[in-house]
Design a protein around this motif. Structure first.
Motif, short mmCIF file in Angstrom:
data_model
loop_
_atom_site.label_atom_id
_atom_site.label_comp_id
_atom_site.label_asym_id
_atom_site.label_seq_id
_atom_site.Cartn_x
_atom_site.Cartn_y
_atom_site.Cartn_z
N GLU A 1 0.83 -1.21 0.00
CA GLU A 1 0.00 0.00 0.00
C GLU A 1 0.87 1.26 0.00
O GLU A 1 0.58 2.23 -0.69
CB GLU A 1 -0.92 0.00 1.22
CG GLU A 1 -2.05 -1.02 1.16
CD GLU A 1 -2.99 -0.78 0.00
OE1 GLU A 1 -3.30 0.40 -0.27
OE2 GLU A 1 -3.40 -1.76 -0.65
N LEU A 2 1.95 1.23 0.78
CA LEU A 2 2.85 2.38 0.81
C LEU A 2 3.58 2.54 -0.52
O LEU A 2 3.81 3.66 -0.99
CB LEU A 2 3.86 2.22 1.95
CG LEU A 2 3.28 2.29 3.37
CD1 LEU A 2 4.37 2.03 4.41
CD2 LEU A 2 2.62 3.63 3.64
N ASP A 3 3.95 1.41 -1.14
CA ASP A 3 4.62 1.47 -2.45
C ASP A 3 3.70 2.06 -3.51
O ASP A 3 4.15 2.77 -4.41
CB ASP A 3 5.08 0.07 -2.88
CG ASP A 3 6.23 -0.45 -2.02
OD1 ASP A 3 6.90 0.39 -1.38
OD2 ASP A 3 6.45 -1.67 -1.99
N LYS A 4 2.40 1.76 -3.41
CA LYS A 4 1.43 2.32 -4.37
C LYS A 4 1.42 3.85 -4.28
O LYS A 4 1.31 4.53 -5.30
CB LYS A 4 0.03 1.78 -4.08
CG LYS A 4 -0.19 0.34 -4.50
CD LYS A 4 -1.62 -0.09 -4.20
CE LYS A 4 -1.88 -1.53 -4.60
NZ LYS A 4 -3.26 -1.96 -4.26
N LEU B 1 2.55 6.88 -7.30
CA LEU B 1 1.72 7.98 -7.82
C LEU B 1 2.54 9.22 -8.15
O LEU B 1 2.05 10.12 -8.84
CB LEU B 1 0.65 8.34 -6.79
CG LEU B 1 -0.40 7.27 -6.48
CD1 LEU B 1 -1.30 7.73 -5.35
CD2 LEU B 1 -1.23 6.92 -7.72
N ASN B 2 3.79 9.27 -7.64
CA ASN B 2 4.67 10.42 -7.89
C ASN B 2 4.05 11.73 -7.44
O ASN B 2 4.16 12.76 -8.11
CB ASN B 2 5.06 10.50 -9.37
CG ASN B 2 5.96 9.36 -9.80
OD1 ASN B 2 6.83 8.94 -9.04
ND2 ASN B 2 5.75 8.87 -10.99
N TYR C 1 -3.62 7.21 6.17
CA TYR C 1 -2.61 7.74 5.23
C TYR C 1 -3.17 7.77 3.81
O TYR C 1 -3.03 8.77 3.09
CB TYR C 1 -1.37 6.86 5.30
CG TYR C 1 -0.15 7.43 4.62
CD1 TYR C 1 0.61 8.44 5.23
CD2 TYR C 1 0.26 6.98 3.37
CE1 TYR C 1 1.74 8.95 4.62
CE2 TYR C 1 1.39 7.50 2.75
CZ TYR C 1 2.12 8.48 3.39
OH TYR C 1 3.25 8.99 2.78
N ASN C 2 -3.83 6.68 3.40
CA ASN C 2 -4.43 6.62 2.06
C ASN C 2 -5.54 7.65 1.91
O ASN C 2 -5.71 8.23 0.83
CB ASN C 2 -4.97 5.22 1.78
CG ASN C 2 -3.89 4.23 1.40
OD1 ASN C 2 -2.80 4.63 0.98
ND2 ASN C 2 -4.15 2.95 1.57
N ASP C 3 -6.30 7.87 3.00
CA ASP C 3 -7.34 8.90 2.94
C ASP C 3 -6.73 10.27 2.67
O ASP C 3 -7.27 11.08 1.90
CB ASP C 3 -8.13 8.93 4.25
CG ASP C 3 -9.01 7.70 4.43
OD1 ASP C 3 -9.26 7.01 3.42
OD2 ASP C 3 -9.42 7.42 5.57
N GLN C 4 -5.59 10.54 3.33
CA GLN C 4 -4.89 11.82 3.11
C GLN C 4 -4.37 11.91 1.67
O GLN C 4 -4.44 12.98 1.05
CB GLN C 4 -3.72 11.95 4.08
CG GLN C 4 -4.12 12.08 5.53
CD GLN C 4 -2.93 12.24 6.45
OE1 GLN C 4 -2.27 13.28 6.44
NE2 GLN C 4 -2.63 11.22 7.24
N ILE C 5 -3.87 10.78 1.15
CA ILE C 5 -3.35 10.77 -0.23
C ILE C 5 -4.48 11.01 -1.22
O ILE C 5 -4.33 11.77 -2.19
CB ILE C 5 -2.65 9.43 -0.54
CG1 ILE C 5 -1.41 9.27 0.36
CG2 ILE C 5 -2.24 9.36 -2.00
CD1 ILE C 5 -0.39 10.36 0.22
N ILE C 6 -5.63 10.37 -0.98
CA ILE C 6 -6.79 10.57 -1.87
C ILE C 6 -7.21 12.04 -1.87
O ILE C 6 -7.50 12.62 -2.92
CB ILE C 6 -7.95 9.66 -1.43
CG1 ILE C 6 -7.61 8.19 -1.71
CG2 ILE C 6 -9.24 10.05 -2.16
CD1 ILE C 6 -8.61 7.21 -1.12
N GLN C 7 -7.24 12.64 -0.66
CA GLN C 7 -7.58 14.06 -0.57
C GLN C 7 -6.55 14.92 -1.28
O GLN C 7 -6.89 15.90 -1.96
CB GLN C 7 -7.69 14.47 0.90
CG GLN C 7 -8.18 15.89 1.11
CD GLN C 7 -9.56 16.12 0.51
OE1 GLN C 7 -10.46 15.31 0.70
NE2 GLN C 7 -9.72 17.21 -0.23
#
Length: 300
Positions: free
Chosen positions: A62-65, A69-70, A122-128
């Motif tokens: 998940e962290l690698d994904k 995303l760059n 963390y993923n929620d923050q990335i999505i935002q």
């Protein structure tokens, strides 16, 4: 036949053997079940370790994904991911131990649950962050398009203004209504006498009227003359230069006139620096960067 009697000593031996055999059977049964429980316990611990390893790998994926995303992560997100990867590395080391206690397994389970919660947040923050970046990109693109459209509109307006100014300038230009040229010489008394022969001509006198034009600017205008001899040669000094019709030109003579949009007749006298020759002389008049008109005279 009378049955053989078993004495008391033999009976005691039999009892002892029975007790020994029973003890051996009980010991073997105890050892069997103990080994079975230990085997099942080992299998359970090994399976638990494999499951925890898989969970750790999922979290790492998940962290690698996120990195794939760059995205331009802020310092807070970068630090959070760094701490998570350090915890993952510690868990991997712990799970690679040959033996591990149930307490250690429980602790690893708790840490993995914490990591799962972290990764979700963390993923929620990335999505935002992706949404914010998309919004900013769309806003930037809209702004760029607006600027581009404004630039295009400004260019079109500038082109239209240039064309309009050119039309206004053309409409406001002074143009010759009619013009004629006479040649003359000056007597010793100072009187000017009109002539028609090149041998007696000393000067040319250009007389012209200007077409009435309400758009033309009133006041002083510089009038330029270009005089061509019958051979087509321009009679002018190299230092006499002006611009007209988009070109740099030489002129033969220039004067100022005071234009008032009336029927004034203007006269310009020009002295030939060379002797006149037979043929047609052409005079072209210019002012304000454009051609006014022309006139000719034929000298015999």
């Amino acid at each position: 036949m009378e049955p053989q009697k078993i004495n008391k000593g033999d009976r005691n031996k039999i009892y002892f053997l029975v007790i020994v055999i029973a003890a051996l059977i009980g010991t073997n049964a105890y050892l069997f079940f103990k080994d079975r429980q230990q085997s099942e316990r080992f299998v359970t611990v090994s399976t638990e370790k494999d499951k925890l390893r898989l969970e750790v790998e999922k979290i790492e994926v998940e962290l690698d994904k996120v990195n794939a995303l760059n995205l331009d992560l802020n310092d807070k997100l970068v630090e959070e991911q760094k701490l998570a990867r350090e915890k993952i590395a510690e868990l991997k080391v712990a799970l690679e131990k040959g033996q591990i206690t149930q307490g250690e397994l429980d602790k690893a389970n708790a840490q993995i649950d914490e990591l799962k919660t972290f990764v979700k947040n963390y993923n929620d923050q990335i999505i935002q962050l992706q949404k914010d970046n998309t919004f900013l990109k769309n806003s930037r693109d809209s702004l760029e398009n607006a600027i581009k459209n404004m630039g295009t509109r400004a260019t079109n307006l500038e082109t239209e203004n240039t064309a309009l100014n050119a039309k206004v300038k053309t409409a406001a230009a002074l143009k010759v209504k009619d013009a004629d040229i006479i040649a003359f010489r000056t007597k010793s008394s100072g009187k000017k006498v009109e002539v028609t022969k090149s041998s007696t001509a000393e000067k040319l006198s250009v007389r012209f009227n200007i077409i009435p034009n309400e758009l033309a600017e009133k006041g002083h205008h510089n009038i330029y003359l270009r005089v061509f001899d019958p051979a087509g040669n321009l009679l002018a000094e190299d230092s006499n230069r002006f611009e007209a019709d988009g070109q740099d030109m030489q002129y033969s003579h220039s004067i100022f006139i005071d234009y008032n949009n009336d029927e004034t007749t203007y006269t310009i006298d020009w002295t030939n620096p060379k002797p006149f020759i037979k043929g047609i002389y052409t005079v072209i008049l210019y002012t304000d960067g454009s051609t006014m008109g022309k006139a000719q005279i034929d000298l015999r």
